[in-house]
Design a protein around this motif. Structure first.
Motif, PDB file in Angstrom:
ATOM      1  N   ILE A 118       0.838  -1.177   0.000  1.00 29.37           N
ATOM      2  CA  ILE A 118       0.000   0.000   0.000  1.00 29.37           C
ATOM      3  C   ILE A 118       0.887   1.246   0.000  1.00 29.37           C
ATOM      4  CG2 ILE A 118      -1.769   1.271   1.266  1.00 29.37           C
ATOM      5  CD1 ILE A 118      -2.727  -1.310   0.035  1.00 29.37           C
ATOM      6  N   LEU A 119       0.592   2.176  -0.908  1.00 27.85           N
ATOM      7  CA  LEU A 119       1.404   3.378  -1.026  1.00 27.85           C
ATOM      8  C   LEU A 119       1.352   4.204   0.248  1.00 27.85           C
ATOM      9  CD1 LEU A 119       3.083   5.208  -2.917  1.00 27.85           C
ATOM     10  CD2 LEU A 119       0.953   6.280  -3.622  1.00 27.85           C
ATOM     11  N   THR A 120       0.182   4.351   0.808  1.00 25.84           N
ATOM     12  CA  THR A 120      -0.006   5.142   2.018  1.00 25.84           C
ATOM     13  C   THR A 120      -1.346   4.804   2.624  1.00 25.84           C
ATOM     14  OG1 THR A 120      -0.254   7.385   2.889  1.00 25.84           O
ATOM     15  CG2 THR A 120      -0.936   7.039   0.623  1.00 25.84           C
ATOM     16  N   SER A 121      -1.560   5.192   3.848  1.00 23.71           N
ATOM     17  CA  SER A 121      -2.839   4.918   4.493  1.00 23.71           C
ATOM     18  C   SER A 121      -3.918   5.889   4.023  1.00 23.71           C
ATOM     19  CB  SER A 121      -2.690   5.024   6.016  1.00 23.71           C
ATOM     20  OG  SER A 121      -2.262   6.322   6.375  1.00 23.71           O
ATOM     21  N   ASN A 122      -3.540   6.907   3.273  1.00 29.89           N
ATOM     22  CA  ASN A 122      -4.506   7.885   2.774  1.00 29.89           C
ATOM     23  C   ASN A 122      -4.933   7.546   1.357  1.00 29.89           C
ATOM     24  OD1 ASN A 122      -4.444   9.506   5.112  1.00 29.89           O
ATOM     25  ND2 ASN A 122      -2.524  10.432   4.427  1.00 29.89           N
ATOM     26  N   GLU A 123      -6.116   8.005   0.987  1.00 28.52           N
ATOM     27  CA  GLU A 123      -6.675   7.684  -0.317  1.00 28.52           C
ATOM     28  C   GLU A 123      -6.196   8.656  -1.385  1.00 28.52           C
ATOM     29  OE1 GLU A 123     -10.966   7.162   1.366  1.00 28.52           O
ATOM     30  OE2 GLU A 123     -10.770   5.948  -0.456  1.00 28.52           O
ATOM     31  N   PRO A 124      -6.277   8.245  -2.655  1.00 27.06           N
ATOM     32  CA  PRO A 124      -5.863   9.100  -3.769  1.00 27.06           C
ATOM     33  C   PRO A 124      -6.924  10.148  -4.079  1.00 27.06           C
ATOM     34  CG  PRO A 124      -6.766   7.067  -4.611  1.00 27.06           C
ATOM     35  CD  PRO A 124      -6.740   6.917  -3.114  1.00 27.06           C
ATOM     36  N   ILE A 125      -6.580  11.064  -4.996  1.00 26.23           N
ATOM     37  CA  ILE A 125      -7.581  11.993  -5.500  1.00 26.23           C
ATOM     38  C   ILE A 125      -8.202  11.406  -6.757  1.00 26.23           C
ATOM     39  CG2 ILE A 125      -6.529  14.061  -4.540  1.00 26.23           C
ATOM     40  CD1 ILE A 125      -5.345  14.634  -7.293  1.00 26.23           C
ATOM     41  N   PHE A 126      -9.427  11.801  -7.059  1.00 29.37           N
ATOM     42  CA  PHE A 126     -10.161  11.329  -8.223  1.00 29.37           C
ATOM     43  C   PHE A 126     -10.381  12.495  -9.188  1.00 29.37           C
ATOM     44  CE2 PHE A 126     -10.992   7.921  -5.330  1.00 29.37           C
ATOM     45  CZ  PHE A 126     -11.265   6.800  -6.110  1.00 29.37           C
ATOM     46  N   ILE A 127     -10.050  12.266 -10.461  1.00 25.34           N
ATOM     47  CA  ILE A 127     -10.302  13.234 -11.526  1.00 25.34           C
ATOM     48  C   ILE A 127     -11.362  12.632 -12.435  1.00 25.34           C
ATOM     49  CG2 ILE A 127      -9.282  14.681 -13.314  1.00 25.34           C
ATOM     50  CD1 ILE A 127      -8.012  15.052 -10.554  1.00 25.34           C
ATOM     51  N   VAL A 128     -12.508  13.276 -12.547  1.00 21.96           N
ATOM     52  CA  VAL A 128     -13.597  12.774 -13.381  1.00 21.96           C
ATOM     53  C   VAL A 128     -13.841  13.766 -14.511  1.00 21.96           C
ATOM     54  CG1 VAL A 128     -16.001  12.050 -13.478  1.00 21.96           C
ATOM     55  CG2 VAL A 128     -14.641  11.591 -11.426  1.00 21.96           C
ATOM     56  N   ASP A 129     -13.609  13.320 -15.749  1.00 24.40           N
ATOM     57  CA  ASP A 129     -13.782  14.176 -16.927  1.00 24.40           C
ATOM     58  C   ASP A 129     -13.081  15.517 -16.741  1.00 24.40           C
ATOM     59  OD1 ASP A 129     -17.166  12.945 -17.376  1.00 24.40           O
ATOM     60  OD2 ASP A 129     -15.285  12.227 -18.245  1.00 24.40           O
TER      61      ASP A 129
END
Length: 445
Positions: A384-395
């Motif tokens: 796991i890269l980190t315990s935090n979640e990634p950001i999401f880019i939608v369109d």
């Protein structure tokens, strides 16, 4: 007499009739304060910056009360407010993160030796004080011309003198507008450096910021970030100097203060300039103020060719910026494996976005319903890269960090493809918010 130009606006002396004192605080969506945000009225001298705690005060003369207040910070969506509607309230401005669109650039693994461009007069003959008083956000910008199709910024060197402690400076890269003046930001990245007490040329190393440009001409802007306490002290000293030394400190016919620095030292921050005014340097007196011609700035910039000699393809604006490596084969293969595109499988039935993401090998999806968490894994390691979640880019829109930011807004049946970025090189353009990885979803919308 050696003249020193000083952008000094004494608005405290104006009549208070009809003017409005705006107060507020700038915060992120989680309530964290945002310092050094530009706040003001476009093309006027009315502007300021937020303090370290996010708070700000702005005195608006009566003739501007009917206009809009602009709040802007790199990495966040801009906001505008009608001053008439907010004048009787203490404003809380919540800025939402924004990932801007850039051009796709091919980057060589080993860049050329920096080419030194002397972008101003270099050898100073005077100084321009950009010290703020009641209003803040003054800045000076110098035009740069480059021969490269893609330009990599190594460093900038600036001549300045400062006696102030704990002052910072913001560096921005701007395009050229239709009038040849500084235009919009072309590198949406916050670059803030310490402006230490010093007199001479100082080099600011920008290599680790991964700054690339495709414009042949652009401006590099320098904005001292002087907080309220220092501005108040400056006002006291300048008021004293005007009264006690009228022959050495006085206003000229342009409304700027002229200081005989051979006779009096005011101990403030100033940029070194060359005595020639042309069409390459401009200054403003506050955030969002008009740009006026200025004496050439004493500055240099180190640049090199940032595009591959083999692949010089550039995808024009409208495509999210990506880094591609060329050079050593090993490095190229490693980078290629860190960007993964997943096309929608029309034969598969997806009950939810989480179901879709579970099929992507470089993601880990845990939980169910309102408690789903998505994590991006490092290339090759499987950890796991980190315990935090990634950001999401939608369109091409930044929806924020975490699965919950997109769960209700994406129709899984409309997804065309998903791109996962899990390399620090790939996510560098997104700043700290991209440290946990980036998931780009395209619905064709």
């Amino acid at each position: 007499m050696r003249s020193v130009l000083f952008s000094f606006l004494v608005f405290s002396c104006l009549s208070s009739a009809g003017q409005v004192l705006l107060k507020g605080k700038i915060v992120e969506t989680d309530g964290e304060p945002i310092p050094f945000v530009n706040i003001g009225i476009v093309d006027t001298h009315i502007g300021t910056i937020s303090e370290l705690n996010g708070e700000f005060e702005l005195l608006v003369p009566a003739e501007y009360v009917g206009q809009n207040l602009l709040v802007s910070c790199v990495g966040y969506h801009r906001q505008r407010f009608n001053i008439q509607e907010i004048k009787d309230q203490e404003l809380e401005v919540i800025l939402k993160e924004n990932v801007s669109q850039l051009q796709e650039i091919v980057i060589t693994e080993k860049r050329d030796k920096p080419k030194i461009e002397k972008v101003g007069g270099v050898y100073s003959t005077a100084s321009r004080f950009m010290t703020d008083v009641d209003y803040a956000g003054s800045a000076i910008a110098q035009k740069v011309k480059t021969e490269f199709d893609t330009t990599f910024i190594h460093w900038v060197s600036l001549g300045y003198s400062s006696r102030l402690k704990d002052v910072k400076m913001r560096i921005k890269f701007l395009g050229v507008d239709e009038e040849g003046k500084p235009g919009e930001e072309i590198i949406p990245k916050e670059i803030i450096v310490d402006l230490l007490p010093y007199d001479g040329f100082t080099k600011f190393d920008l290599e680790d910021d991964f700054l690339f440009l495709t414009e042949k001409e652009f401006f590099v802007q320098f904005e001292p970030l002087i907080l309220k306490e220092d501005r108040q002290n400056i006002y006291k000293v300048m008021s004293w100097a005007l009264k006690e030394h009228p022959k050495e400190v006085f206003f000229d016919d342009r409304g700027e203060l002229i200081v005989n620095s051979d006779k009096i030292d005011l101990h403030f921050t100033k940029f070194k300039i060359f005595g020639k005014i042309g069409n390459t340097t401009y200054y403003r007196t506050s955030s969002f103020g008009k740009w006026y011609p200025s004496e050439e700035l004493s500055a240099k910039i180190g640049i090199s060719d940032g595009s591959s000699p083999v692949e010089e393809s550039l995808t024009k604006a409208g495509v999210l910026s990506m880094f591609k490596w060329s050079g050593k084969k090993k490095k190229q293969q490693e980078q290629k494996s860190s960007v993964t595109d997943y096309e929608a499988d029309q034969t598969w039935s997806y009950g939810s976005l989480a179901d879709y993401l579970k099929r992507i090998g470089t993601l880990t999806v845990t939980g169910a319903g309102d408690f789903v968490k998505v994590y991006v894994r490092q290339t090759g390691s499987g950890s796991i890269l980190t315990s935090n979640e990634p950001i999401f880019i939608v369109d091409n829109t930044n929806m924020g960090r975490g699965y919950s930011s997109v769960a209700a807004s994406v129709d899984v049946n409309l997804i065309k493809s998903v791109r996962v970025l899990n390399s620090l090189t790939q996510t560098a353009l997104y700043g700290e918010q991209g440290n946990n990885g980036v998931i780009i979803i395209s619905t064709g919308g």
